[in-house]
Design a protein around this motif. Structure first.
Motif, short mmCIF file in Angstrom:
data_model
loop_
_atom_site.label_atom_id
_atom_site.label_comp_id
_atom_site.label_asym_id
_atom_site.label_seq_id
_atom_site.Cartn_x
_atom_site.Cartn_y
_atom_site.Cartn_z
N GLY A 69 0.77 -1.23 0.00
CA GLY A 69 0.00 0.00 0.00
C GLY A 69 0.80 1.27 0.00
N ARG A 70 2.02 1.27 -0.47
CA ARG A 70 2.84 2.48 -0.41
C ARG A 70 2.61 3.42 -1.58
NH1 ARG A 70 8.80 0.75 0.37
NH2 ARG A 70 8.10 -1.09 -0.77
N LEU A 71 2.03 2.98 -2.66
CA LEU A 71 1.69 3.86 -3.76
C LEU A 71 0.20 3.68 -4.03
CD1 LEU A 71 3.67 4.54 -7.02
CD2 LEU A 71 1.19 4.31 -7.05
N ALA A 72 -0.54 4.76 -3.83
CA ALA A 72 -2.00 4.72 -3.99
C ALA A 72 -2.40 5.65 -5.12
CB ALA A 72 -2.67 5.15 -2.68
N ALA A 73 -3.45 5.27 -5.85
CA ALA A 73 -3.85 6.03 -7.03
C ALA A 73 -5.36 6.21 -7.09
CB ALA A 73 -3.37 5.33 -8.30
N THR A 74 -5.76 7.26 -7.79
CA THR A 74 -7.15 7.52 -8.12
C THR A 74 -7.25 7.67 -9.63
OG1 THR A 74 -6.98 9.93 -8.08
CG2 THR A 74 -7.33 8.85 -5.96
N GLN A 75 -8.42 8.04 -10.08
CA GLN A 75 -8.62 8.21 -11.52
C GLN A 75 -7.81 9.37 -12.09
OE1 GLN A 75 -12.58 9.84 -12.55
NE2 GLN A 75 -12.92 10.05 -10.35
N TRP A 76 -7.35 10.30 -11.23
CA TRP A 76 -6.65 11.46 -11.77
C TRP A 76 -5.18 11.53 -11.38
CZ3 TRP A 76 -5.47 13.76 -7.20
CH2 TRP A 76 -6.39 13.69 -6.18
N GLY A 77 -4.69 10.64 -10.52
CA GLY A 77 -3.27 10.69 -10.21
C GLY A 77 -2.87 9.73 -9.12
N PHE A 78 -1.61 9.83 -8.68
CA PHE A 78 -1.13 8.92 -7.65
C PHE A 78 -0.16 9.64 -6.73
CE2 PHE A 78 1.85 8.41 -11.21
CZ PHE A 78 3.09 8.49 -10.59
N ARG A 79 0.11 9.02 -5.61
CA ARG A 79 1.07 9.53 -4.64
C ARG A 79 1.58 8.36 -3.83
NH1 ARG A 79 -1.15 9.23 0.39
NH2 ARG A 79 -3.39 9.29 0.54
N SER A 80 2.57 8.62 -2.99
CA SER A 80 3.13 7.59 -2.13
C SER A 80 2.57 7.71 -0.73
CB SER A 80 4.66 7.73 -2.07
OG SER A 80 5.19 6.82 -1.14
N LEU A 81 2.40 6.57 -0.08
CA LEU A 81 2.02 6.56 1.34
C LEU A 81 3.24 6.40 2.23
CD1 LEU A 81 -1.07 4.16 1.23
CD2 LEU A 81 -1.05 6.65 1.19
N ASP A 82 4.39 6.28 1.61
CA ASP A 82 5.56 5.86 2.37
C ASP A 82 6.70 6.88 2.33
OD1 ASP A 82 6.74 3.86 4.00
OD2 ASP A 82 8.05 3.31 2.34
N ALA A 83 6.56 7.94 1.56
CA ALA A 83 7.66 8.89 1.42
C ALA A 83 7.10 10.28 1.16
CB ALA A 83 8.59 8.47 0.28
N GLU A 84 7.92 11.29 1.33
CA GLU A 84 7.51 12.66 1.06
C GLU A 84 7.66 12.91 -0.44
OE1 GLU A 84 9.63 15.36 3.53
OE2 GLU A 84 8.87 14.48 5.39
N THR A 85 6.64 12.54 -1.14
CA THR A 85 6.65 12.66 -2.60
C THR A 85 5.45 13.47 -3.05
OG1 THR A 85 5.50 10.54 -2.68
CG2 THR A 85 7.88 10.51 -3.01
N PRO A 86 5.55 14.15 -4.19
CA PRO A 86 4.44 14.99 -4.65
C PRO A 86 3.32 14.16 -5.26
CG PRO A 86 6.21 15.01 -6.26
CD PRO A 86 6.73 14.25 -5.07
#
Length: 413
Positions: A69-86
């Motif tokens: 579960g460290r990278l989560a996405a929706t219909q319009w984009g994604f982000r990380s759950l595990d790091a300070e990422t945009p």
């Protein structure tokens, strides 16, 4: 990046549609349902809360992590759950990880459309490209703010807030991602996040400021989105503040609205009405704050549907409810027990005045029903009752609801 093959119908867009409408109405719905097919390089798997979780990642996204579960996405984009990422929007992902400016907008939309087997041949004029880019940033600035807040909540900085949500409110920790809770860190960090997500020019940040997204009152606050009837994000944030008075515990619930124009929406539609519409629920219980409206469905009580007013019921909310219920269903008003106000019945009585003459039946729970007979001092909200006494105890209180006239007689209002 591989193309979906055989699983998405090929469509040729022959009329010159607005570029943003192509994204919003033709691309996003497919991504919401077939993100695993469109972007197989992520190994996406949809989880019960509606998010997609990645089991792998392309080389360009290794820093975002995957699995567990460290990278989560929706219909319009994604982000990380595990790091300070945009936040990365799919429009940026197909554009070498850069959100396009107006000049690159047509080609980026063309690439993203091709990923879902939608194709168009014309080249939009400059004004159309500029308009599409403007609409995109209006639509997604709040999404970037919320995703960053969710990232903070799920990281080390959010440990205390997560503990509060699970211990004090009763939400399972596994549900927090799907419920879209976030933790607003600081204005400075939020501005940096928006820049990293492609909203980096002065115009973008100025617009975010006009939308009320850079206010001191948001810092350290658990936040969430307000949504319209169809579930689309509007710009109002709501949440609970962190109070140092209780050893870092979070204080009583409060709903705060930005002090500026509602550029992308308002709170005229009660919070949670989109869920009622989706589940075809016509019997509604209106509570005061979003948290209590979210807890009953997690406890397997989804009929009646729970919505939130954000305070006393407004005339605009009554108008929306009148259209939604259309002479069927009912509304039960259940505002918080607030003993420290001058008149604890005032918000309920004012709300009933707004509801006078509606076409649907209205019932009301006397706020005093939620208090202990020997404790008329401490505030009580529905989520507190559910957490401390269980769902059945709260349902028993709902069964004590009164006709508005009987309620007024009982409180002398």
């Amino acid at each position: 990046m591989s193309q979906p093959t055989g699983q998405i119908r090929r469509v040729h867009i022959n009329s010159e549609m607005d570029l943003f409408e192509i994204i919003r109405t033709l691309i996003y719905p497919i991504l919401d349902e077939k993100l695993d097919v469109v972007f197989p390089e992520f190994g996406f798997q949809k989880v019960s809360n509606g998010w997609w979780l990645a089991r792998t990642a392309p080389v360009s996204c290794h820093g975002f992590g995957h699995k567990n579960g460290r990278l989560a996405a929706t219909q319009w984009g994604f982000r990380s759950l595990d790091a300070e990422t945009p936040t990365v929007f799919w429009l940026a992902y197909v554009n070498k990880m850069e959100l396009p400016d107006w000049r690159g907008m047509p080609e980026a939309v063309r690439r993203l459309a091709a990923k879902v087997n939608h194709h168009f041949e014309w080249t939009p004029e400059e004004e159309a490209a500029r308009t599409a880019r403007e609409r995109f940033r209006l639509y997604h600035l709040l999404d970037a703010v919320l995703m960053n807040s969710q990232n903070v909540l799920m990281g080390p900085q959010g440990e205390e807030a997560r503990e509060y949500l699970t211990r004090e409110i009763g939400f399972p920790e596994s549900s927090l991602l799907g419920m879209e809770f976030g933790l607003y860190d600081s204005i400075r960090e939020m501005q940096n996040h928006l820049k990293e997500s492609g909203f980096g020019n002065d115009g973008d940040l100025e617009l975010a400021g006009l939308m009320g997204l850079f206010q001191d009152e948001w810092e350290g606050r658990i936040v969430g989105p307000w949504r319209d009837r169809l579930g689309r994000c509007v710009f109002n944030l709501w949440g609970r503040t962190l109070s140092p008075l209780f050893g870092g515990a979070l204080d009583a619930p409060s709903l705060r609205r930005p002090r500026s124009r509602a550029l992308t929406g308002s709170t005229d539609i009660p919070y949670g009405l989109n869920r009622a519409l989706q589940n075809k629920r016509k019997h509604l219980v209106m509570v005061q704050n979003p948290f209590p409206s979210l807890l009953p469905p997690l406890k397997k009580l989804d009929n009646p549907a729970f919505i939130a007013s954000g305070g006393k019921v407004t005339a605009a909310q009554v108008s929306v409810l009148e259209k939604y219920l259309k002479n069927e269903g009912s509304l039960t008003l259940n505002l918080d027990f607030e003993p420290n106000v001058t008149n604890m019945q005032r918000a309920t009585l004012q709300s009933l005045d707004e509801l006078e003459g509606v076409s649907f039946p209205v019932y009301v729970v006397n706020p005093e029903e939620m208090s202990e007979p020997n404790n008329l001092v401490d505030p009580v909200s529905p989520d507190k009752i559910i957490l401390e006494k269980g769902l059945n105890a709260y349902v028993d209180i709902l069964r004590k609801r009164l006709d508005p006239d009987d309620y007024r007689r009982s409180v002398g209002g």
